[in-house]
Scaffold this active site. Structure first.
Site, PDB file in Angstrom:
ATOM      1  N   GLY A  55       0.834  -1.185   0.000  1.00 50.31           N
ATOM      2  CA  GLY A  55       0.000   0.000   0.000  1.00 50.31           C
ATOM      3  C   GLY A  55       0.872   1.240   0.000  1.00 50.31           C
ATOM      4  CD  GLN A  60       3.820   5.562   2.563  1.00 49.93           C
ATOM      5  OE1 GLN A  60       2.763   5.006   2.276  1.00 49.93           O
ATOM      6  NE2 GLN A  60       4.923   4.908   2.892  1.00 49.93           N
ATOM      7  CB  CYS A 103       6.651   1.794   6.798  1.00 50.95           C
ATOM      8  SG  CYS A 103       6.014   3.337   6.104  1.00 50.95           S
ATOM      9  CG  LEU A 104       6.779   0.987   0.602  1.00 53.68           C
ATOM     10  CD1 LEU A 104       5.918   1.350  -0.600  1.00 53.68           C
ATOM     11  CD2 LEU A 104       7.819  -0.057   0.235  1.00 53.68           C
ATOM     12  CG  HIS A 145       0.889   0.791   7.417  1.00 53.41           C
ATOM     13  ND1 HIS A 145       2.001   0.326   8.081  1.00 53.41           N
ATOM     14  CD2 HIS A 145       1.354   1.665   6.488  1.00 53.41           C
ATOM     15  CE1 HIS A 145       3.086   0.904   7.580  1.00 53.41           C
ATOM     16  NE2 HIS A 145       2.715   1.726   6.601  1.00 53.41           N
ATOM     17  CD  GLU A 146      -0.671   2.298   3.194  1.00 54.16           C
ATOM     18  OE1 GLU A 146      -0.341   3.492   3.063  1.00 54.16           O
ATOM     19  OE2 GLU A 146       0.164   1.376   3.210  1.00 54.16           O
ATOM     20  CG  HIS A 149       1.369   6.347   6.002  1.00 53.10           C
ATOM     21  ND1 HIS A 149       2.582   6.862   6.413  1.00 53.10           N
ATOM     22  CD2 HIS A 149       1.617   5.063   5.659  1.00 53.10           C
ATOM     23  CE1 HIS A 149       3.517   5.943   6.332  1.00 53.10           C
ATOM     24  NE2 HIS A 149       2.952   4.837   5.879  1.00 53.10           N
TER      25      HIS A 149
END
Length: 177
Positions: A55, A60, A103-104, A145-146, A149
């Protein structure tokens, strides 16, 4: 099925890393549903696939809009692919599962993170049509998670105790020259 089997027109954007203020800023609701928004969604998918992520939230990739894309499996192995504009996490319930999460925006770091086994997100798609996404297992983790963010949080914010201390140490070590 490979995530790369999904063809998207778009351009990969640089992923913002922890320390970039955009990651700590609450995202603004999308008010304009146009081709620019559709292009952002496509760019986010391409970025997610190139980074081998499950995701990506708009902040991000440097956008302050309330939007995320996803492509991940639930606890039954069913693949879920889509996006949600102006998402609201309306439920995060069920068993609290502590599993490795990454996480990216914090590359090469993974920590045991508590998340609920079930999550429901409501919002709209890039055309403004209502969507409701319900997930279990890893997909529920992704949804939580998203949404985090978009509220200016990263997954390490939900850590506590020894795991949080370990994460903070690892981040400090990375930031040392």
């Amino acid at each position: 099925m490979s995530k790369r089997t999904t063809t998207r027109n778009g351009t990969a954007r640089p992923i913002r890393l922890l320390g970039d203020p955009v990651l700590r800023t609450e995202c603004d609701p999308v008010r304009t549903f146009d081709t620019a928004l559709e292009k952002l969604v496509d760019d986010m998918f391409v970025t997610m696939y190139e980074a081998d992520g499950a995701g990506v939230a708009a902040n991000q990739v440097g956008s302050g809009l309330r939007l995320f894309v996803y492509d991940c499996e639930d606890d039954r192995g069913r693949r879920h692919v889509g996006h949600v504009v102006n998402p609201v996490l309306v439920a995060a319930d069920g068993e609290l599962l502590v599993e490795s999460e990454g996480c990216l925006s914090l590359p090469s770091m993974r920590f045991d993170t508590p998340r609920h086994a079930h999550a429901v997100v409501e919002g709209v798609d890039a055309k403004g049509r209502p969507v409701r996404v319900e997930g279990t297992g890893y997909f529920a983790r992704c949804l939580q998670h998203e949404c985090g963010h978009l509220d200016g949080k990263v997954y390490i914010d939900v850590l506590s105790g020894d795991v949080r201390r370990e994460a903070m140490r690892a981040i400090r070590d990375l930031q040392r020259p």
